[in-house]
Design a protein around this motif. Sequence first.
Motif, PDB file in Angstrom:
ATOM      1  N   MET A 484      30.451 -26.215  59.919  1.00  0.00           N
ATOM      2  CA  MET A 484      29.378 -26.703  59.111  1.00  0.00           C
ATOM      3  C   MET A 484      28.509 -25.661  58.962  1.00  0.00           C
ATOM      4  SD  MET A 484      29.616 -29.898  58.549  1.00  0.00           S
ATOM      5  CE  MET A 484      28.013 -30.490  58.150  1.00  0.00           C
ATOM      6  N   LEU A 485      28.420 -24.454  59.647  1.00  0.00           N
ATOM      7  CA  LEU A 485      27.607 -23.309  59.003  1.00  0.00           C
ATOM      8  C   LEU A 485      28.137 -22.035  59.566  1.00  0.00           C
ATOM      9  CD1 LEU A 485      24.939 -23.078  62.145  1.00  0.00           C
ATOM     10  CD2 LEU A 485      27.149 -23.781  62.404  1.00  0.00           C
ATOM     11  N   ASP A 486      29.362 -21.998  59.446  1.00  0.00           N
ATOM     12  CA  ASP A 486      30.036 -20.688  59.979  1.00  0.00           C
ATOM     13  C   ASP A 486      30.366 -19.947  58.712  1.00  0.00           C
ATOM     14  OD1 ASP A 486      30.617 -20.577  62.563  1.00  0.00           O
ATOM     15  OD2 ASP A 486      32.667 -20.978  62.647  1.00  0.00           O
ATOM     16  N   ASP A 487      30.841 -18.689  58.960  1.00  0.00           N
ATOM     17  CA  ASP A 487      30.996 -17.372  58.030  1.00  0.00           C
ATOM     18  C   ASP A 487      31.991 -17.975  57.067  1.00  0.00           C
ATOM     19  OD1 ASP A 487      31.160 -15.204  56.646  1.00  0.00           O
ATOM     20  OD2 ASP A 487      31.410 -13.616  58.523  1.00  0.00           O
ATOM     21  N   PRO A 539      22.161  -9.612  54.321  1.00  0.00           N
ATOM     22  CA  PRO A 539      22.228  -8.293  53.964  1.00  0.00           C
ATOM     23  C   PRO A 539      23.229  -7.759  54.504  1.00  0.00           C
ATOM     24  CG  PRO A 539      19.774  -8.884  54.516  1.00  0.00           C
ATOM     25  CD  PRO A 539      20.683 -10.030  55.023  1.00  0.00           C
ATOM     26  N   ASP A 540      23.781  -6.344  53.817  1.00  0.00           N
ATOM     27  CA  ASP A 540      24.700  -5.710  54.385  1.00  0.00           C
ATOM     28  C   ASP A 540      24.248  -4.884  55.362  1.00  0.00           C
ATOM     29  OD1 ASP A 540      26.559  -6.507  52.350  1.00  0.00           O
ATOM     30  OD2 ASP A 540      26.051  -4.853  50.892  1.00  0.00           O
ATOM     31  N   ASP A 541      22.961  -4.656  55.571  1.00  0.00           N
ATOM     32  CA  ASP A 541      22.519  -3.924  56.869  1.00  0.00           C
ATOM     33  C   ASP A 541      22.261  -5.022  57.856  1.00  0.00           C
ATOM     34  OD1 ASP A 541      20.414  -4.839  55.778  1.00  0.00           O
ATOM     35  OD2 ASP A 541      19.270  -2.911  55.576  1.00  0.00           O
ATOM     36  N   ALA A 542      22.325  -6.182  57.833  1.00  0.00           N
ATOM     37  CA  ALA A 542      22.010  -7.066  59.034  1.00  0.00           C
ATOM     38  C   ALA A 542      22.603  -6.950  60.093  1.00  0.00           C
ATOM     39  CB  ALA A 542      22.108  -8.665  58.595  1.00  0.00           C
ATOM     40  N   VAL A 543      21.862  -6.863  61.234  1.00  0.00           N
ATOM     41  CA  VAL A 543      22.620  -6.545  62.668  1.00  0.00           C
ATOM     42  C   VAL A 543      22.406  -7.871  63.415  1.00  0.00           C
ATOM     43  CG1 VAL A 543      22.297  -4.097  62.665  1.00  0.00           C
ATOM     44  CG2 VAL A 543      20.582  -5.128  63.485  1.00  0.00           C
ATOM     45  N   ILE A 555      29.844 -10.212  63.500  1.00  0.00           N
ATOM     46  CA  ILE A 555      29.467  -9.192  62.708  1.00  0.00           C
ATOM     47  C   ILE A 555      28.602  -9.759  61.381  1.00  0.00           C
ATOM     48  CG2 ILE A 555      29.819  -7.560  60.713  1.00  0.00           C
ATOM     49  CD1 ILE A 555      32.724  -6.929  62.284  1.00  0.00           C
ATOM     50  N   MET A 556      27.138  -9.696  61.471  1.00  0.00           N
ATOM     51  CA  MET A 556      26.288 -10.325  60.832  1.00  0.00           C
ATOM     52  C   MET A 556      25.902  -9.583  59.372  1.00  0.00           C
ATOM     53  SD  MET A 556      26.059 -12.754  62.628  1.00  0.00           S
ATOM     54  CE  MET A 556      24.791 -13.688  61.657  1.00  0.00           C
ATOM     55  N   ALA A 557      26.362  -8.499  59.224  1.00  0.00           N
ATOM     56  CA  ALA A 557      26.219  -7.731  58.029  1.00  0.00           C
ATOM     57  C   ALA A 557      27.334  -8.323  56.934  1.00  0.00           C
ATOM     58  CB  ALA A 557      26.675  -6.121  58.027  1.00  0.00           C
ATOM     59  N   THR A 600      15.592 -22.005  54.694  1.00  0.00           N
ATOM     60  CA  THR A 600      14.936 -20.672  54.067  1.00  0.00           C
ATOM     61  C   THR A 600      16.006 -19.626  53.766  1.00  0.00           C
ATOM     62  OG1 THR A 600      12.987 -21.364  55.047  1.00  0.00           O
ATOM     63  CG2 THR A 600      13.090 -19.233  54.103  1.00  0.00           C
ATOM     64  N   PHE A 601      16.144 -19.311  52.414  1.00  0.00           N
ATOM     65  CA  PHE A 601      16.839 -18.090  52.241  1.00  0.00           C
ATOM     66  C   PHE A 601      16.100 -16.754  52.011  1.00  0.00           C
ATOM     67  CE2 PHE A 601      19.410 -21.443  50.683  1.00  0.00           C
ATOM     68  CZ  PHE A 601      20.843 -21.366  50.524  1.00  0.00           C
ATOM     69  N   ARG A 602      15.870 -15.982  53.095  1.00  0.00           N
ATOM     70  CA  ARG A 602      15.040 -15.032  53.308  1.00  0.00           C
ATOM     71  C   ARG A 602      15.152 -13.974  52.272  1.00  0.00           C
ATOM     72  NH1 ARG A 602      12.726 -15.615  58.390  1.00  0.00           N
ATOM     73  NH2 ARG A 602      10.936 -14.302  57.310  1.00  0.00           N
ATOM     74  N   LYS A 603      14.004 -13.338  52.090  1.00  0.00           N
ATOM     75  CA  LYS A 603      13.876 -12.061  51.218  1.00  0.00           C
ATOM     76  C   LYS A 603      14.891 -10.986  51.622  1.00  0.00           C
ATOM     77  CE  LYS A 603      10.645  -7.979  50.123  1.00  0.00           C
ATOM     78  NZ  LYS A 603       9.348  -7.595  50.188  1.00  0.00           N
ATOM     79  N   GLY A 604      15.688 -10.463  50.742  1.00  0.00           N
ATOM     80  CA  GLY A 604      16.838  -9.429  50.775  1.00  0.00           C
ATOM     81  C   GLY A 604      17.967 -10.156  51.241  1.00  0.00           C
ATOM     82  N   HIS A 605      18.158 -11.597  51.454  1.00  0.00           N
ATOM     83  CA  HIS A 605      19.436 -12.328  51.328  1.00  0.00           C
ATOM     84  C   HIS A 605      19.815 -12.463  49.785  1.00  0.00           C
ATOM     85  CE1 HIS A 605      19.523 -13.582  55.527  1.00  0.00           C
ATOM     86  NE2 HIS A 605      18.651 -12.754  55.593  1.00  0.00           N
TER      87      HIS A 605
END
Length: 660
Positions: A484-487, A539-543, A555-557, A600-605
């Motif tokens: 329900m919330l996976d990648d 974001p591509d730089d998300a950790v 891997i959250m990026a 909420t879709f955050r800034k940078g997403h």
Amino acid sequence: MKKILLVLCLSVCVAGTYAQRRGAAGAGGQRPPNAEAIYVKEHYTKTQAYIPMRDGVKLFCTIYSPKDQSQKYPIIMTRTPYAVGPYGEADYKGSLGQDTVLTREGFIFVYEDVRGRYMSEGEFVNVRPQIDNKPKAVSRSLDKAASLAPQPNAVGKSPGVPPIDESTDTYDTIDWLVKNLPNNNGRVGIEGISYPGFYSTASLPNAHPALRAVSPQAPVTEWFKGDDFHHNGVFFEMDAFAFLTGFGVPRPKPVTFYVNGIRHGYKDNYKFYLEMGALPNFKKKYLGDSVKFWDDMMNHPNYDSFWQGMNILPHLVNIKPAVLTVGGFFDAEDAYGAQNVYKAIERQNPNDTKNRLVLGPWFHGGWERGEGQYFGDQDFGSATSLYFQKNIQLPFFNYYLKDKGTMDLPKASIFISGSNQWHTFNEWPPKNTVEKKLYLQANGKLSFQADKTKNSSFDEYVSDPANPVPYQDGVQQQRTREYMLDDQRFASRRPDVKTYQTDVLTEDITLTGPVIADIFTSTTGTDADYVVKLIDVFPDDAVSTNPTPYTKNPIMAGYQMLVRGDIFRGRFRNSYSKPEAFVPGKVTEVKYTMPDIGHTFRKGHRMMIQIQNTWFPLGDRNPQKFVDINKAKDSDFQKATIRIYHDDAAQSSVKVSVLQ
């Protein structure tokens, strides 16, 4: 047909998925005592009773009363088809109520086997239809002491025997309890999750005067449009088969546990259901004539009187008890039920009806199973379940059952994921929103601004039922709850999944309320399913600075978190009761509403929409030919070329509500 084998318990369900349905009321073996189990035995006295209904059938209850008799206590009851065990007055449950907060507050806890299940008499009917305009008179005295000896069944079919439904059984049970249980204060509350949630909802029409507070939680509500066995007419074969091979096998007589189930034992669910083929093969290979409800479903492919009669929503009128409906945004089974029970009561009752809603970042029953900080790869930053138990549920029951505290709970208590904060609203969905459309555009673009392209603009791909898009990455034995919330990156890499995404967001955007898919499409076949998914792209730089305890350093990026997804059977685009074939090659609008979100879709997403035609084996495969799918043959399944249009004349979009 494969041989029916013995299993230890009827509830041979999806592991972890239907655990809430079995769990607190399970009839299995004893667990080692823990602190809570010791507390229960030290502070409560257990008794058992058969309670007579108005038609003579007796229902079995276990009753836990506080040993402290210095005050009178209200009753909190749960009615369940999953057993009220352990049976026997010397054997105690390990916990009471739905959490330790309620256990230690002190109530009289009552658990009842519903009609026809486990130790109760009578005939069980799945989601028993509500009967309106029943006679008010009770034909038998219900205030006599209940006997522990079962009596001959009366099933309400003989002349002079009054009609019954779950509302009358609840009414009669309450009537007996308040007249016969020592030291009760004359007030009753009802709670239940999932199927017990349905019985909670069913207590509301024509409620007993002593019933003051009801909490339907993830309630089974609509088994054709949105809960468990169907979503928008699409059969959820994996859930249905896994559940009904245990639950659906009939009980020959009152028992403390069931011994007959159907063993299937597959290891790879995608492979198993693909090799199963068309739906009639389930009956040929496994079910035979053992599961009546499966046969009923197969004989009713459309939203006819069979399904309409099981819909409790139209009967939620003139509601007198206070209601607290609870649901999870990421509930794989009954997200639809919680939201629509609340909305039906709002729509069909006066403004002063005591109707409240709680929605959190939970899986099925997650608000009562664990602390609620983590789910899947996501960390929600706080113990959301403990917050609910202490700050919402306990004050609700205390106020209406004990006159304890003040009633300052808002109309809606909503946890917004992404920003990971609780919000309160005077109504749900909130009115301080602006409706906007996310428009699908050429080259995989997604925007709040419509594309004015005049020429025909579309994406084209082949949907092949022999190679359906999986609902989840990897190999699973049983249906996961995390899907329900996976990648969703595994899906975006497939050629038969069309992906559209916005530019990087320059500010936070919070969406609340329903998600409405409005897709203009064509197919070379005569039927098609459509899956639309709303996704939060990290974001591509998300950790992953704080991996959850339940995952292995995801891997959250670039992570593509599913916020809401649902499937729709295209033949029902104009009516669930009167399906219509597609005209091959003709541009056709398919529009449907998905359950509400709070995210909420955050800034940078980025925001993403994915569209596909299979979600397997979650939903059954559409042959992409206009046939009775429940009776289809393996030879009916065919490839089809699908087009998704995004031009000035056919603007495919997804409507959302932006919180101001």
